[in-house]
Design a protein around this motif. Sequence first.
Motif, mmCIF file in Angstrom:
data_model
loop_
_atom_site.group_PDB
_atom_site.id
_atom_site.type_symbol
_atom_site.label_atom_id
_atom_site.label_comp_id
_atom_site.label_asym_id
_atom_site.label_seq_id
_atom_site.Cartn_x
_atom_site.Cartn_y
_atom_site.Cartn_z
ATOM 1 N N THR A 1 0.779 -1.382 -0.039
ATOM 2 C CA THR A 1 -0.179 0.092 0.114
ATOM 3 C C THR A 1 1.085 1.308 -0.152
ATOM 4 N N LEU A 2 1.895 1.149 0.938
ATOM 5 C CA LEU A 2 2.847 2.506 0.911
ATOM 6 C C LEU A 2 3.575 2.691 -0.145
ATOM 7 N N GLY B 1 9.194 7.012 18.686
ATOM 8 C CA GLY B 1 8.807 6.484 17.143
ATOM 9 C C GLY B 1 7.784 7.224 16.743
ATOM 10 N N PRO B 2 7.240 6.955 15.519
ATOM 11 C CA PRO B 2 6.280 7.618 14.975
ATOM 12 C C PRO B 2 5.073 8.064 15.582
ATOM 13 N N PRO B 3 4.604 9.116 15.485
ATOM 14 C CA PRO B 3 3.400 9.638 16.414
ATOM 15 C C PRO B 3 2.214 8.773 16.146
ATOM 16 N N HIS C 1 5.154 8.683 7.308
ATOM 17 C CA HIS C 1 5.976 9.274 6.072
ATOM 18 C C HIS C 1 6.765 10.294 6.623
ATOM 19 N N ASP C 2 6.171 11.201 7.185
ATOM 20 C CA ASP C 2 6.938 12.385 7.920
ATOM 21 C C ASP C 2 7.876 12.005 8.804
ATOM 22 N N THR D 1 10.833 10.253 6.815
ATOM 23 C CA THR D 1 11.538 11.277 6.237
ATOM 24 C C THR D 1 12.437 11.994 7.028
ATOM 25 N N ASP D 2 11.899 12.559 8.161
ATOM 26 C CA ASP D 2 12.842 13.296 9.068
ATOM 27 C C ASP D 2 13.907 12.123 9.551
ATOM 28 N N ARG D 3 13.777 11.089 9.963
ATOM 29 C CA ARG D 3 14.782 10.284 10.542
ATOM 30 C C ARG D 3 15.749 10.285 9.433
#
Length: 81
Positions: A14-15, A49-51, A67-68, A71-73
């Motif tokens: 899906t991603l 981790g991811p929010p 996704h954000d 990308t930030d990591r």
Amino acid sequence: MSASAPVRADPFATLRRGLPDQYLTPDDIAVMFKVPKETVYQWHKKRTGPPGFRIGKHLRYDPADVHDYVTDRKTDDQAAA
């Protein structure tokens, strides 16, 4: 005719095609990052981790936030190198 259980789409597939149109579960996050589900809960508890957010007692993740986060990591790791 027997009723079959609903089939969940593979979060990876899906991603790859774009963001899924549903919120992700801790199981989805564990599969995507190849970590135990308990690690996902620890990330949430420690806010590392991811929010994620709660809907009642259920933990969910917005695909755009995940996704954000990734990308930030990736940006942080490239800047540190």
